[in-house]
Design an enzyme around this catalytic site. Sequence first.
Site, PDB file in Angstrom:
ATOM      1  N   SER A 152      44.203  36.845  31.883  1.00 37.69           N
ATOM      2  CA  SER A 152      43.345  36.863  30.705  1.00 37.69           C
ATOM      3  C   SER A 152      43.858  35.805  29.731  1.00 37.69           C
ATOM      4  O   SER A 152      45.024  35.833  29.350  1.00 37.69           O
ATOM      5  CB  SER A 152      43.409  38.253  30.078  1.00 37.69           C
ATOM      6  OG  SER A 152      42.723  38.267  28.851  1.00 37.69           O
ATOM      7  N   LYS A 178      39.976  34.903  33.127  1.00 40.81           N
ATOM      8  CA  LYS A 178      39.121  35.584  32.140  1.00 40.81           C
ATOM      9  C   LYS A 178      39.340  34.922  30.799  1.00 40.81           C
ATOM     10  O   LYS A 178      40.487  34.781  30.355  1.00 40.81           O
ATOM     11  CB  LYS A 178      39.495  37.069  32.098  1.00 40.81           C
ATOM     12  CG  LYS A 178      39.108  37.823  30.833  1.00 40.81           C
ATOM     13  CD  LYS A 178      39.244  39.324  31.033  1.00 40.81           C
ATOM     14  CE  LYS A 178      39.778  40.022  29.802  1.00 40.81           C
ATOM     15  NZ  LYS A 178      39.914  41.479  29.981  1.00 40.81           N
ATOM     16  N   LYS A 180      38.775  34.983  26.780  1.00 42.84           N
ATOM     17  CA  LYS A 180      38.381  35.785  25.633  1.00 42.84           C
ATOM     18  C   LYS A 180      37.390  34.952  24.828  1.00 42.84           C
ATOM     19  O   LYS A 180      37.625  33.745  24.620  1.00 42.84           O
ATOM     20  CB  LYS A 180      39.608  36.090  24.768  1.00 42.84           C
ATOM     21  CG  LYS A 180      40.603  37.011  25.453  1.00 42.84           C
ATOM     22  CD  LYS A 180      39.981  38.353  25.728  1.00 42.84           C
ATOM     23  CE  LYS A 180      40.959  39.478  25.644  1.00 42.84           C
ATOM     24  NZ  LYS A 180      40.319  40.781  25.831  1.00 42.84           N
ATOM     25  N   ASP A 206      35.293  37.875  28.179  1.00 42.76           N
ATOM     26  CA  ASP A 206      35.487  39.183  27.544  1.00 42.76           C
ATOM     27  C   ASP A 206      35.263  39.043  26.046  1.00 42.76           C
ATOM     28  O   ASP A 206      35.959  38.279  25.373  1.00 42.76           O
ATOM     29  CB  ASP A 206      36.921  39.675  27.818  1.00 42.76           C
ATOM     30  CG  ASP A 206      37.183  41.054  27.236  1.00 42.76           C
ATOM     31  OD1 ASP A 206      36.241  41.677  26.701  1.00 42.76           O
ATOM     32  OD2 ASP A 206      38.338  41.514  27.326  1.00 42.76           O
ATOM     33  N   GLU A 231      32.216  40.876  29.880  1.00 40.30           N
ATOM     34  CA  GLU A 231      32.815  42.180  29.597  1.00 40.30           C
ATOM     35  C   GLU A 231      32.550  42.591  28.151  1.00 40.30           C
ATOM     36  O   GLU A 231      32.796  41.820  27.224  1.00 40.30           O
ATOM     37  CB  GLU A 231      34.330  42.064  29.857  1.00 40.30           C
ATOM     38  CG  GLU A 231      35.073  43.356  29.773  1.00 40.30           C
ATOM     39  CD  GLU A 231      36.573  43.161  30.044  1.00 40.30           C
ATOM     40  OE1 GLU A 231      36.975  42.050  30.477  1.00 40.30           O
ATOM     41  OE2 GLU A 231      37.330  44.100  29.808  1.00 40.30           O
ATOM     42  N   ASP A 256      34.153  47.967  29.295  1.00 41.55           N
ATOM     43  CA  ASP A 256      35.568  48.316  29.121  1.00 41.55           C
ATOM     44  C   ASP A 256      35.625  49.430  28.073  1.00 41.55           C
ATOM     45  O   ASP A 256      35.602  50.624  28.420  1.00 41.55           O
ATOM     46  CB  ASP A 256      36.339  47.056  28.674  1.00 41.55           C
ATOM     47  CG  ASP A 256      37.783  47.334  28.255  1.00 41.55           C
ATOM     48  OD1 ASP A 256      38.275  48.453  28.477  1.00 41.55           O
ATOM     49  OD2 ASP A 256      38.440  46.429  27.680  1.00 41.55           O
ATOM     50  N   LYS A 280      40.909  51.055  32.694  1.00 41.45           N
ATOM     51  CA  LYS A 280      42.225  51.041  32.042  1.00 41.45           C
ATOM     52  C   LYS A 280      42.642  52.497  31.893  1.00 41.45           C
ATOM     53  O   LYS A 280      42.018  53.244  31.124  1.00 41.45           O
ATOM     54  CB  LYS A 280      42.126  50.436  30.639  1.00 41.45           C
ATOM     55  CG  LYS A 280      42.010  48.930  30.589  1.00 41.45           C
ATOM     56  CD  LYS A 280      41.926  48.506  29.139  1.00 41.45           C
ATOM     57  CE  LYS A 280      41.742  47.005  29.021  1.00 41.45           C
ATOM     58  NZ  LYS A 280      41.210  46.644  27.693  1.00 41.45           N
ATOM     59  N   GLY A 308      44.146  45.311  31.630  1.00 38.29           N
ATOM     60  CA  GLY A 308      45.541  45.218  31.198  1.00 38.29           C
ATOM     61  C   GLY A 308      45.629  45.379  29.701  1.00 38.29           C
ATOM     62  O   GLY A 308      44.674  45.098  28.965  1.00 38.29           O
TER      63      GLY A 308
HETATM   64  O1  NPG Z   1      46.880  40.826  30.793  1.00 34.55           O
HETATM   65  O2  NPG Z   1      47.471  42.738  29.954  1.00 34.55           O
HETATM   66  C1  NPG Z   1      46.807  41.698  29.941  1.00 34.55           C
HETATM   67  C2  NPG Z   1      45.846  41.492  28.816  1.00 34.55           C
HETATM   68  C3  NPG Z   1      44.436  41.631  29.282  1.00 34.55           C
HETATM   69  O3  NPG Z   1      42.778  40.746  27.872  1.00 34.55           O
HETATM   70  C4  NPG Z   1      43.498  41.669  28.149  1.00 34.55           C
HETATM   71  N1  NPG Z   1      43.508  42.790  27.445  1.00 34.55           N
HETATM   72  O4  NPG Z   1      40.562  43.639  25.725  1.00 34.55           O
HETATM   73  O5  NPG Z   1      41.140  43.867  27.752  1.00 34.55           O
HETATM   74  C5  NPG Z   1      41.414  43.550  26.606  1.00 34.55           C
HETATM   75  C6  NPG Z   1      42.757  42.979  26.254  1.00 34.55           C
HETATM   76  C7  NPG Z   1      43.591  43.787  25.342  1.00 34.55           C
HETATM   77  C8  NPG Z   1      44.863  43.389  25.109  1.00 34.55           C
HETATM   78  C9  NPG Z   1      43.139  44.887  24.732  1.00 34.55           C
HETATM   79  C10 NPG Z   1      45.686  44.096  24.275  1.00 34.55           C
HETATM   80  C11 NPG Z   1      43.942  45.594  23.894  1.00 34.55           C
HETATM   81  C12 NPG Z   1      45.212  45.209  23.669  1.00 34.55           C
END
Ligand code: NPG
Length: 386
Positions: A152, A178, A180, A206, A231, A256, A280, A308
């Site tokens: 990500s 991915k 953001k 996302d 997403e 999500d 998750k 994640g």
């Molecule tokens: O690789 O752990 C990872 C991060 C993946 O983008 C990621 N997580 O919105 O999914 C999400 C985001 C996130 C990160 C959400 C931290 C909340 C806290």
Amino acid sequence: MALPATPASPVPGSGTGPRVEAVQLIRIAIPLVAPFRTSFGVETVRDVLLVHLIGGDGDGWGECVAMGEPMYSSEYADGAQQVMERHLLPRLLARERLTAAELAGVLAPVRGHPMAKAALEMAWLDLELRAAGRSLAERLGAVRTEVDCGVSVGITDTTEELLETVAGYLEEGYRRIKLKIEPGLDIDRVRAVRERFGPEVLLQVDANAAYALEDTEHLARLDEFGLVLIEQPLPEEQLLGHAKLARRLTTPICLDESIISATVAAEAIEMGACSIVNIKPGRVGGYLEAQRIHDVCAARGVPVWCGGMLETGIGRAANLALAALPGFTLPGDTSASDRYFHEDITAPFVLEAGRLRVPTGPGLGVEVRREVVDALTTRRSIVRPG
Ligand code: NPG
């Protein structure tokens, strides 16, 4: 007047689960290798709440994915710790013995707080499975020994920086990217990545709920880029909105934040709000509910992937076990430890040909490096039965 949180004296459990003598709640501050920016904020140091169960016959570890601030969802680390101390642990420790499978039922009278509950369930699973000499992967029904990994990529200041970052991850071997996105940092960024790296790269975006249904025509401009999915474009409560958006876009919609249980997953799929689901465990109250969501999706032919939350090696180990289930047909946000931390609190997970190995040892299958935890600890508390 609220009822007292716990009965005055211990009540018997099922008699089959592990006995827990004390629970240590440990807060660590672990620096990220680079700031991680999403549509809801920037993270530079991960504030993590760890759960350490001290049992008669061994230890169990869990990790709470709630962030330091309530920006992704309403939970946050201080709140998770308080609800554990005041409401969840007293209910669990009132039982002489408790299996991980019984835990969600015992905690059900406490509304919400899925991330806090999930962390406790993870620790109970670890303790119970270690005692039984079984791995979490086996317990959940894993069919793979290694899983395909994606990465990500946070929002960068410039497009050049984004291209450089993506190039680095592709070189390392990640099997899907991915990005953001947020309003204004979306179409052009995706176009630049597509043009630079070509149509073969598995690419998805996302939004973390940053758009409104009125942005439908804007989001439809993403269709030309052949994305694997978009997403969570809309706020979490807008299932119907996502269903309307899905009818206009050719890019598949993945949810999500909206998917908080197996029941919601089934309803979202039935109403056409999504055709892919990000699972998750923290968001849905634990690995056992995550397994049920996997089953609901598999029965309906809906692909899933493992999300994640910038986990340490503890949560990462458990996520890899989950991602080894048969319905996890898309690469997840289960990246290697060095994508997040210079030094992890377990042995690092290392990318090999774009994959990570699923731990096979008892429980979560990882050993916690206590000296690293100690060096990062900001706060500690102990909860005992009675
Ligand atoms: O690789 O752990 C990872 C991060 C993946 O983008 C990621 N997580 O919105 O999914 C999400 C985001 C996130 C990160 C959400 C931290 C909340 C806290």
